[in-house]
Scaffold this motif. Structure first.
Motif, PDB file in Angstrom:
ATOM      1  N   LEU A  86       0.855  -1.170   0.000  1.00  0.00           N
ATOM      2  CA  LEU A  86       0.000   0.000   0.000  1.00  0.00           C
ATOM      3  C   LEU A  86       0.900   1.231   0.000  1.00  0.00           C
ATOM      4  O   LEU A  86       2.119   1.118   0.168  1.00  0.00           O
ATOM      5  N   ASN A  87       0.292   2.373  -0.230  1.00  0.00           N
ATOM      6  CA  ASN A  87       1.041   3.641  -0.252  1.00  0.00           C
ATOM      7  C   ASN A  87       2.275   3.573  -1.156  1.00  0.00           C
ATOM      8  O   ASN A  87       3.343   4.073  -0.820  1.00  0.00           O
ATOM      9  N   ARG A  88       2.087   2.951  -2.318  1.00  0.00           N
ATOM     10  CA  ARG A  88       3.186   2.839  -3.279  1.00  0.00           C
ATOM     11  C   ARG A  88       3.437   4.190  -3.931  1.00  0.00           C
ATOM     12  O   ARG A  88       2.499   4.869  -4.360  1.00  0.00           O
ATOM     13  N   ARG A  94       9.140   2.989  -3.972  1.00  0.00           N
ATOM     14  CA  ARG A  94       8.949   2.468  -2.621  1.00  0.00           C
ATOM     15  C   ARG A  94       7.475   2.158  -2.377  1.00  0.00           C
ATOM     16  O   ARG A  94       6.600   2.684  -3.053  1.00  0.00           O
ATOM     17  N   ALA A  95       7.263   1.292  -1.398  1.00  0.00           N
ATOM     18  CA  ALA A  95       5.912   0.932  -0.981  1.00  0.00           C
ATOM     19  C   ALA A  95       5.971   0.444   0.455  1.00  0.00           C
ATOM     20  O   ALA A  95       7.031   0.028   0.949  1.00  0.00           O
ATOM     21  N   GLU A  96       4.816   0.495   1.094  1.00  0.00           N
ATOM     22  CA  GLU A  96       4.678  -0.037   2.442  1.00  0.00           C
ATOM     23  C   GLU A  96       4.106  -1.446   2.327  1.00  0.00           C
ATOM     24  O   GLU A  96       3.301  -1.718   1.428  1.00  0.00           O
ATOM     25  N   ILE A  97       4.511  -2.333   3.216  1.00  0.00           N
ATOM     26  CA  ILE A  97       3.980  -3.691   3.209  1.00  0.00           C
ATOM     27  C   ILE A  97       3.076  -3.873   4.421  1.00  0.00           C
ATOM     28  O   ILE A  97       3.317  -3.286   5.480  1.00  0.00           O
ATOM     29  N   GLY A  98       2.012  -4.638   4.234  1.00  0.00           N
ATOM     30  CA  GLY A  98       1.084  -4.933   5.313  1.00  0.00           C
ATOM     31  C   GLY A  98       0.620  -6.371   5.210  1.00  0.00           C
ATOM     32  O   GLY A  98       0.663  -6.968   4.133  1.00  0.00           O
ATOM     33  N   ARG A 129      12.691  -0.265  -4.803  1.00  0.00           N
ATOM     34  CA  ARG A 129      14.030  -0.118  -4.238  1.00  0.00           C
ATOM     35  C   ARG A 129      13.963  -0.181  -2.706  1.00  0.00           C
ATOM     36  O   ARG A 129      14.920  -0.532  -2.044  1.00  0.00           O
ATOM     37  N   ARG A 130      12.787   0.179  -2.159  1.00  0.00           N
ATOM     38  CA  ARG A 130      12.610   0.241  -0.706  1.00  0.00           C
ATOM     39  C   ARG A 130      11.207  -0.253  -0.348  1.00  0.00           C
ATOM     40  O   ARG A 130      10.221   0.168  -0.949  1.00  0.00           O
ATOM     41  N   ILE A 131      11.146  -1.146   0.637  1.00  0.00           N
ATOM     42  CA  ILE A 131       9.875  -1.596   1.196  1.00  0.00           C
ATOM     43  C   ILE A 131       9.876  -1.194   2.665  1.00  0.00           C
ATOM     44  O   ILE A 131      10.840  -1.456   3.389  1.00  0.00           O
ATOM     45  N   GLU A 132       8.787  -0.540   3.069  1.00  0.00           N
ATOM     46  CA  GLU A 132       8.672  -0.055   4.441  1.00  0.00           C
ATOM     47  C   GLU A 132       7.613  -0.852   5.188  1.00  0.00           C
ATOM     48  O   GLU A 132       6.652  -1.329   4.589  1.00  0.00           O
TER      49      GLU A 132
END
Length: 190
Positions: A86-88, A94-98, A129-132
């Protein structure tokens, strides 16, 4: 179902699109207080709550701001949890993982198996490049899971979200592509 929704298969799981017919299964685990304790929403009480969640999954897919896979065991098609992005932010890669999983399946490595597959998909197919990961400090199990997958705690975001009538602090964890690549076995993996 969408014209194209990527299906991910692992040793024990099939990660697939969540559809309207899955509302009952989603309600089953998202009505559980323990599952919802760190989810940022009150436990669901109606099939309509679950249908609204499915509508949100479809909206983030249509907006290209995220994707959420339903977690199923290979031998049955019932959704037992979900995992996704989400919130890609495309231009920043980058994106957030849930993720969440039915309590009936906790402690069996299923969340880890799904998370590994989704992380790999994100770096391989979405060019991330980044997963938060944003995790409440009290959610020790989620922090352990994320760390097991190579995420590094970057800091505490104070009063970051207002959920369930209160402000929550969240830890920010991240996994960078180059760190992920270093952790992978290099024997012909995709």
């Amino acid at each position: 179902m969408s014209n194209y929704f990527p299906i991910i298969k692992t040793k024990r799981l099939i990660l697939r699109e969540i559809v309207a017919e899955d509302a009952g299964n989603i309600l089953k685990y998202l009505s559980d207080k323990e599952v919802m304790k760190h989810y940022g929403l009150e436990p669901f009480t109606t099939v309509e709550d679950a249908s609204n969640e499915i509508a949100w999954y479809k909206s983030i897919l249509n907006e290209k701001s995220g994707i959420r896979w339903g977690i199923t065991l290979k031998e049955q098609d019932d959704i037992i949890g979900s995992c996704g992005f989400l919130n890609r932010v495309h231009n920043h890669c980058r994106a957030e993982i849930g993720y969440e999983l039915s309590k009936d399946y906790w402690g069996n490595g299923i969340a880890n198996e799904a998370l590994e597959a989704v992380i790999k998909y994100g770096f391989t197919h979405f060019n991330l490049r980044r997963i938060e990961a944003l995790i409440e400090p009290a959610n020790a199990a989620s922090q352990k899971l994320i760390k097991k997958n190579g995420f590094i705690k970057e800091g505490l975001l104070r009063s970051y979200e207002f959920t369930c009538g209160k402000f929550d602090d969240l830890y920010m964890y991240s996994l960078l592509k180059q760190d992920f690549d270093r952790l992978q076995p290099h024997e012909g993996n995709i």
